[in-house]
Design a protein around this motif. Structure first.
Motif, mmCIF file in Angstrom:
data_model
loop_
_atom_site.group_PDB
_atom_site.id
_atom_site.type_symbol
_atom_site.label_atom_id
_atom_site.label_comp_id
_atom_site.label_asym_id
_atom_site.label_seq_id
_atom_site.Cartn_x
_atom_site.Cartn_y
_atom_site.Cartn_z
ATOM 1 N N VAL A 169 -6.993 3.011 -4.111
ATOM 2 C CA VAL A 169 -7.339 4.216 -4.875
ATOM 3 C C VAL A 169 -7.336 5.433 -3.960
ATOM 4 O O VAL A 169 -6.799 6.501 -4.304
ATOM 5 C CB VAL A 169 -8.714 4.048 -5.554
ATOM 6 N N ARG A 170 -7.922 5.281 -2.765
ATOM 7 C CA ARG A 170 -7.941 6.394 -1.816
ATOM 8 C C ARG A 170 -6.535 6.809 -1.416
ATOM 9 O O ARG A 170 -6.218 8.004 -1.311
ATOM 10 C CB ARG A 170 -8.746 5.998 -0.581
ATOM 11 N N HIS A 171 -5.668 5.817 -1.195
ATOM 12 C CA HIS A 171 -4.291 6.123 -0.822
ATOM 13 C C HIS A 171 -3.584 6.879 -1.934
ATOM 14 O O HIS A 171 -2.847 7.846 -1.681
ATOM 15 C CB HIS A 171 -3.541 4.828 -0.509
ATOM 16 N N ALA A 172 -3.789 6.443 -3.182
ATOM 17 C CA ALA A 172 -3.147 7.119 -4.315
ATOM 18 C C ALA A 172 -3.638 8.560 -4.444
ATOM 19 O O ALA A 172 -2.854 9.485 -4.682
ATOM 20 C CB ALA A 172 -3.412 6.340 -5.600
ATOM 21 N N VAL A 173 -4.955 8.765 -4.276
ATOM 22 C CA VAL A 173 -5.517 10.116 -4.379
ATOM 23 C C VAL A 173 -4.989 11.002 -3.250
ATOM 24 O O VAL A 173 -4.624 12.157 -3.470
ATOM 25 C CB VAL A 173 -7.058 10.048 -4.351
ATOM 26 N N THR A 174 -4.946 10.458 -2.037
ATOM 27 C CA THR A 174 -4.443 11.233 -0.901
ATOM 28 C C THR A 174 -2.982 11.602 -1.077
ATOM 29 O O THR A 174 -2.569 12.734 -0.786
ATOM 30 C CB THR A 174 -4.623 10.430 0.402
ATOM 31 N N ARG A 204 -1.326 11.881 -3.932
ATOM 32 C CA ARG A 204 -1.213 12.872 -5.013
ATOM 33 C C ARG A 204 -1.643 14.240 -4.531
ATOM 34 O O ARG A 204 -1.020 15.257 -4.875
ATOM 35 C CB ARG A 204 -2.068 12.438 -6.206
ATOM 36 N N ARG A 205 -2.686 14.282 -3.708
ATOM 37 C CA ARG A 205 -3.145 15.566 -3.182
ATOM 38 C C ARG A 205 -2.092 16.183 -2.269
ATOM 39 O O ARG A 205 -1.858 17.392 -2.307
ATOM 40 C CB ARG A 205 -4.454 15.365 -2.419
ATOM 41 N N THR A 214 1.136 15.670 -2.433
ATOM 42 C CA THR A 214 2.246 16.133 -3.260
ATOM 43 C C THR A 214 1.927 17.456 -3.921
ATOM 44 O O THR A 214 2.761 18.365 -4.007
ATOM 45 C CB THR A 214 2.577 15.076 -4.327
#
Length: 248
Positions: free
Chosen positions: A231-236, A238-239, A241
């Motif tokens: 989840v942290r990787h996905a949020v990072t 997306r941020r 991008t």
């Protein structure tokens, strides 16, 4: 730069390999400070449990995993059922599945060397290798570090066996040796602020696992921690991008 100092990129091929092997051995020194005393603790526990001395090197070569070996000593001494031993092995070593996602096994090309790199993928080697910049990693350096760490472990176990046979009375508190080693590795991780969120997620995962599944806390904590890291990787990502899009 002095002319008599060679870096791996500037040295000939043969010298480059020797330089990288020497770097791998040097990399192992910090981990060896914890591995060798832990091996001594293993040897002492084996002697104090009344088990044969050769079990120390046999365990170290058959299952190169300090936490598991320390647990197996007690299980062998109490003749634990095989099913319980198998479950313990799965729970304790399940974390190595996740190590493989970021461990640089792609650097090792020879099949035999790659098999050994997988076999010797212990916590200390993973932690030391993770701190190296990507451009400084290489197969000779990695394998040299792993071989040196196993030498510390096997040597420590034999030293512990000899010490245990010479001591007139058993030594108390050896079970804390493994906990102390992981505590030191955790404190080292705190030095990098970039890893602070991961440490907080790990602490939260352990707390939740202890409350929900105290009997399988490690297994649950690992699964929960991996989920939180994804989840942290996905949020990072997306941020990052979004920042690139706004900057463009």
């Amino acid at each position: 730069m002095p002319h008599d100092v060679l870096t791996p990129s500037a040295a000939p091929a043969g010298a480059t390999r020797r330089i990288r092997i020497a770097q791998g051995v040097r990399d192992s020194f910090s981990a060896g400070l914890g591995i060798f005393p832990l091996g001594i603790a293993l040897g002492l526990l084996i002697i104090q449990a009344g088990l044969p001395w050769w079990l120390a090197p046999a365990l170290s070569l058959a299952a190169f995993a300090g936490s598991l070996e320390l647990l197996l000593v007690g299980m062998v001494a109490t003749v634990t059922p095989l099913a319980a031993v198998a479950l313990t092995v799965l729970v304790v070593n399940f974390r190595h599945v996740f190590y493989a996602f970021s461990f640089p096994l792609h650097l090792v090309r020879h099949p035999v060397a790659k098999a050994y790199a997988v076999y010797a993928m212990i916590d200390e080697v993973y932690a030391v290798n993770a701190s190296l910049p990507e451009h400084e990693r290489s197969a000779p350096r990695l394998l040299a570090m792993q071989i040196a760490c196993e030498a510390y472990w096997v040597g420590g176990g034999l030293a512990g066996v000899a010490l245990g046979a010479a001591l007139p009375a058993p030594v108390k508190g050896l079970e804390f040796a493994l906990c102390a080693l992981f505590t030191v590795l955790t404190l080292d991780a705190f030095r990098s602020r970039a890893e602070l969120p991961s440490l907080l997620l790990a602490g939260g995962s352990v707390a939740v696992a202890l409350v929900l599944t105290p009997g399988l806390a490690m297994f649950t904590a690992l699964l929960l921690f991996v989920g939180l890291l994804l989840v942290r990787h996905a949020v990072t990502a997306r941020r990052g991008t979004a920042e690139e899009a706004s900057g463009a």
